[in-house]
Scaffold this active site. Structure first.
Site, mmCIF file in Angstrom:
data_model
loop_
_atom_site.group_PDB
_atom_site.id
_atom_site.type_symbol
_atom_site.label_atom_id
_atom_site.label_comp_id
_atom_site.label_asym_id
_atom_site.label_seq_id
_atom_site.Cartn_x
_atom_site.Cartn_y
_atom_site.Cartn_z
ATOM 1 N N GLU A 59 -60.917 -50.607 -58.036
ATOM 2 C CA GLU A 59 -62.057 -50.846 -58.761
ATOM 3 C C GLU A 59 -63.106 -50.382 -57.788
ATOM 4 O O GLU A 59 -63.977 -49.578 -58.319
ATOM 5 C CB GLU A 59 -62.329 -52.186 -59.346
ATOM 6 C CG GLU A 59 -63.228 -52.037 -60.305
ATOM 7 C CD GLU A 59 -63.579 -53.681 -60.988
ATOM 8 O OE1 GLU A 59 -62.850 -54.693 -60.447
ATOM 9 O OE2 GLU A 59 -64.481 -53.749 -61.615
ATOM 10 N N HIS A 61 -67.224 -61.875 -58.696
ATOM 11 C CA HIS A 61 -66.162 -60.816 -59.186
ATOM 12 C C HIS A 61 -64.670 -61.003 -59.358
ATOM 13 O O HIS A 61 -64.227 -61.018 -60.237
ATOM 14 C CB HIS A 61 -66.698 -59.397 -58.760
ATOM 15 C CG HIS A 61 -65.984 -58.467 -59.389
ATOM 16 N ND1 HIS A 61 -64.654 -57.740 -58.646
ATOM 17 C CD2 HIS A 61 -65.723 -57.929 -60.466
ATOM 18 C CE1 HIS A 61 -64.100 -56.828 -59.446
ATOM 19 N NE2 HIS A 61 -64.620 -56.930 -60.333
ATOM 20 N N GLU A 67 -63.854 -63.643 -61.505
ATOM 21 C CA GLU A 67 -63.731 -63.314 -63.006
ATOM 22 C C GLU A 67 -62.268 -62.631 -62.999
ATOM 23 O O GLU A 67 -61.629 -63.081 -64.020
ATOM 24 C CB GLU A 67 -64.826 -62.149 -63.102
ATOM 25 C CG GLU A 67 -64.595 -61.474 -64.246
ATOM 26 C CD GLU A 67 -65.013 -60.066 -64.200
ATOM 27 O OE1 GLU A 67 -66.092 -59.586 -63.691
ATOM 28 O OE2 GLU A 67 -64.126 -59.238 -64.766
ATOM 29 N N HIS A 68 -61.735 -61.937 -62.081
ATOM 30 C CA HIS A 68 -60.493 -61.218 -62.272
ATOM 31 C C HIS A 68 -59.559 -62.460 -62.462
ATOM 32 O O HIS A 68 -58.601 -62.284 -63.194
ATOM 33 C CB HIS A 68 -60.186 -60.566 -61.078
ATOM 34 C CG HIS A 68 -60.582 -59.076 -61.160
ATOM 35 N ND1 HIS A 68 -59.957 -57.882 -61.167
ATOM 36 C CD2 HIS A 68 -61.791 -58.605 -61.351
ATOM 37 C CE1 HIS A 68 -60.382 -56.818 -61.435
ATOM 38 N NE2 HIS A 68 -61.845 -57.015 -61.692
#
Lengths: 426, 422
Positions: free
Chosen positions: A143, A67, A70-71
């Site tokens: 998040e 993840h 991905e950022h």
């Protein structure tokens, strides 16, 4: 290119496996203005222990790297951020990470090729620095905290941890504030090099395109990379039994939220048609047991125990599978009790032909509806491909499902000793 | 796509959206009435009761079974607050006959008759709503109203609107109020239903592969024949002068991990045409990943994951929202204020404007590719009595000038700052 046509939904899939191992899927949608492109790697939050092709030792990375990557992939060496560049083209760009894949995408009406340039460029050119990695920890931290405030997410994740002893599917996709604190640029590069090889990736395009032409456009934008060998993924040994039958968390909610989970096992090496058939059967069974037209739903609703239809899911990947029933109720324990009772009854009385043919119609219609939107179509084909399935198979396999088959699945999957309940309440 | 509208009777309109792009047909029935503290709860309850049963489908299981037989037609209802109106929405989505193995099932016609029956010919016992249904739905509605705390971000926004529109219809909660529920019984609720049906604005949308006979099916439908013409009792949204107010500051606590910050802004317009400039203004301010708020609050200061603004055009408000560490409240608020000032000073480039326009135009262009968005678009036009094609809409956005955006910025002020924390 391989062409797979489905006459039921009247759509065609063009599939090509390139020399570097990249799979390209094109679903033409003549007359639609919206265009969608998604590029995914078969790498998700579950892949935190693996052997890099060519190496001997295992690599273990902190939870949340997929993840985090991905950022960070949007960041470019020239100081721009690809999300900004794509947005300035007037396209809607995004990315997401699941348990088994990570995907980068955009949707547009105009500037498709400019956006394609950008997307294919940034996915192939990572640029991580100590500074830009540190900065992202603040954003991802928020998040993670946002998800902490979603009771639906908490109740889901708790159900996973009641089912799974060791498998990483029970952990947050984002990792935790603690695990991401250990992520640095070297870890990101190492994971990138391992999992972002074309042979581990799939690209899907849906819209008003000529398949041959758009395939050439894809090839033009690929940098020269050789297919890597197989990535060995190491998942911890997961026992078949559950961890605990019940788990509760306190949160400020108006009425308790519940998730009932049934741990299923994935048989390795079954044919893909069997995977699809089993999935369809479970959908049918869940509808029969607690769906909108079921006796149980009627009873629970009329007694004021539940207030709307629970959401019904079967989640699976190559190495795990489970059934989920989630909703809100003032008495989740009673919902579970009645759910178990209903399953027992169904096992005893058998599945009725009438109900089966009706629910099959319903589910068939549901599959057809999934082919309206270019985004839904692309995401579905991508996710199914990583599971070894072609999405069209659902439309084809449903017809052959009969009472015997479904009763077998009922017996194999809906076992009381595999059930858990997760509750979030005040 | 061909769009046609036709008055069935005064106050009752049929909208036909003929398109072959989709696998599905959607039929929607919208009942629009004034938002009012005295009727908001009962209207919400009426919408819940109607899905319990109709004359020929007396239970919700019966409705569900019928829907399943129609290849998984999905029947759904919703409740919306559109400007100062409360809208009761009923939908049926079915697959096109083209994709059905046994042809000629006539699903479109069948589902049309079914939805009209559900809305206009409810299940009655002794000439009124069934008591048991009403009592059950009262309990359900109570849960639903109380459930507004469950989604904290949504709750923060609802609370902001409530504070901004105290004592005004738009401040009402669309599902109504728990204290009203006790007073309502089945006999009275049925009376209220009859009143609602006799005076609300009625819009029927049919979208998909419409046949020549579709219109007749509706005009000839017994339930349609039976309802009378009316002076529809609803509010046409219009621009109202917003008084300059002192900023309100509200902080509330709840069990949250992350603070939810909402700024409710008033946009003062003189003319409907300024709405296009407001859309561009909002996009530059917080409407995209390139926007000032996203760039400064998230990308530069790393204070948030979600940070954006949205424009509610019927009431001319902009809502800025972000999820932040509770201790970063002052910092985030300071940054947001800075962005608002910059907008006022015209501190944004022609390129920012071009990019914002591209983003908005892209959204407009997809209207025709999304069946439900298409219905929402034409319904919004119907309510505001504004007819503008998708192409004209696009052109209006392209025509927006920088000075118009700056003008909007200078006529925008903070009304309420709301913070939900632990």
């Amino acid at each position: 290119m391989q062409i797979i046509e489905n006459l039921k939904v009247k759509e065609k899939l063009y599939l090509e496996k390139l020399e570097n191992g990249l799979a390209v899927m094109i679903i033409p949608k003549p007359g639609i203005q919206k265009k969608y492109m998604i590029w995914g790697t078969n790498y998700g939050s579950n892949d935190s222990e693996f052997v890099v092709p060519g190496e001997k030792e295992n690599t273990v990375v902190p939870m949340g790297v997929a993840h985090f990557l991905e950022h960070k992939l949007f960041e470019q060496e020239n100081g721009t951020n690809s999300l900004d560049v794509l947005t300035s083209l007037g396209v809607e760009a995004n990315a997401y990470t699941t348990n088994d894949h990570t995907a980068y995408l955009f949707e547009c009406t105009d500037n498709f090729y400019e956006a394609m340039d950008e997307l294919m460029d940034y996915v192939q050119h990572p640029y991580f620095t100590d500074e830009n990695v540190e900065k992202e920890k603040g954003i991802i931290g928020q998040e993670i905290m946002m998800y902490d405030d979603y009771p639906e997410w908490r109740v889901y994740l708790n159900a996973m941890s009641a089912m799974y002893h060791n498998h990483p599917v029970k952990l947050d996709i984002t990792g935790t504030i603690e695990t991401i604190s250990h992520i640095d640029k070297d870890v990101l590069y190492r994971c990138y090099k391992t999992f972002y090889n074309p042979s581990n990736m799939t690209l899907v395009i849906c819209g008003d395109f000529e398949p041959e032409k758009i395939l050439e456009e894809v090839k033009k934008r690929l940098i020269d990379t050789k297919a890597s060998g197989e990535i060995k993924r190491i998942y911890p040994q997961e026992p078949e039994n559950i961890v605990q039958p019940k788990i509760e968390q306190k949160l400020e909610v108006s009425q308790p939220l519940y998730t009932i989970g049934i741990k299923d096992k994935r048989e390795i090496d079954v044919q893909k048609s069997e995977i699809v058939k089993k999935h369809i059967c479970i959908e049918i069974l869940l509808d029969m047991i607690i769906g909108k037209s079921s006796n149980l739903y009627k009873q629970l609703y009329n007694d004021g125990i539940i207030y709307s239809t629970p959401s019904l899911d079967y989640e699976f990947a190559k190495d795990y599978a489970h059934v989920l029933v989630s909703g809100q109720s003032n008495n989740p324990e009673l919902v579970l009790e009645k759910f178990k009772e209903e399953i027992k009854n169904l096992k005893q009385n058998g599945v009725s032909e009438d109900a089966l043919s009706r629910i099959k119609k319903k589910i068939y219609g549901g599959y057809i509806k999934e082919y309206n939107d270019v985004a839904d179509i692309s995401r579905m084909f991508l996710a199914d491909y990583f599971k070894g399935i072609c999405s069209f198979d659902y439309l084809e396999e449903i017809e052959g499902i009969n009472v015997e088959y479904i009763e077998q699945v009922l017996k194999d999957v809906f076992k009381e000793e595999k059930m858990v309940i997760s509750i979030v309440r005040n | 796509m061909q769009y046609k509208q036709e008055e069935i009777k005064k106050g009752i309109k049929l909208h036909l959206l003929k398109t072959d792009k989709f696998k599905t047909n959607i039929i929607a029935v919208f009942l629009t009435t004034k938002l009012d503290r005295n009727t908001v709860t009962e209207n919400a309850l009426i919408s819940a009761i109607l899905r319990r049963g109709s004359k020929n489908m007396p239970t919700q299981e019966r409705i569900s079974v019928e829907m399943e037989e129609m290849y998984g037609a999905s029947f759904d209802c919703g409740l919306d607050k559109t400007g100062d109106n409360q809208v009761l929405k009923f939908y049926i989505e079915t697959i096109n006959d083209k994709f059905i193995p046994n042809k000629n099932e006539g699903i479109l016609e069948n589902s049309l008759n079914k939805i009209l029956e559900i809305v206009f010919d409810p299940f009655l016992e002794n000439g009124v709503f069934k008591k048991e249904y009403v009592e059950q739905e009262k309990v359900n509605m109570k849960h639903r109203i109380e459930g507004k705390i469950d989604n904290k971000a949504r709750y923060a926004l609802d609370r902001t609107i409530e504070e901004m529109y105290k004592e005004e219809p738009f401040g009402l909660y669309k599902y109504g109020y728990v204290e009203d529920l006790e007073k309502i019984d089945n006999v009275e609720l049925y009376e209220k239903y009859k009143q609602l049906i006799s005076k609300c604005k009625i819009d029927i949308f049919v979208s998909g592969s419409i046949e020549d006979t579709t219109k007749n099916t509706i005009f000839e439908n017994e339930n349609i024949k039976k309802i009378g013409q009316r002076e529809a009792d609803y509010i046409v949204p219009e621009i109202t002068k917003k008084d300059l107010q002192e900023e309100k500051n509200i902080t509330e606590s709840m069990e949250v991990t992350q603070g939810k910050l909402i700024l409710g802004l008033d946009v003062n317009l003189n003319d409907e045409k300024q709405k296009y400039a407001t859309l561009v203004y909002n996009n530059i301010l917080g409407g995209s990943a390139n926007s000032k708020i996203f760039q400064n609050v998230r990308e530069k200061a790393h204070l948030a994951y979600a940070a954006n603004s949205s424009y509610m055009r019927f009431k001319n408000n902009i809502f800025i929202s972000c999820g932040i560490e509770i201790t970063n409240y002052e910092k985030a608020l300071g940054l947001i204020r800075e962005q608002l000032e910059q907008m006022k000073n015209g501190d944004f480039s022609e390129q920012d404007i071009e990019e914002a326009k591209k983003g908005i135009v892209a959204t407009i262009k997809t209207i025709d590719d999304e069946q439900d968005t298409q219905i929402t678009y034409y319904f919004a036009q119907e309510l505001s009595q504004d007819t503008i094609t998708v192409e004209e809409y696009e052109q209006k956005i392209k025509d927006v000038k920088k000075e118009e955006i700056v003008n909007i910025a200078n006529n925008t002020q903070i009304n309420t700052i709301y913070f939900l924390r632990d």
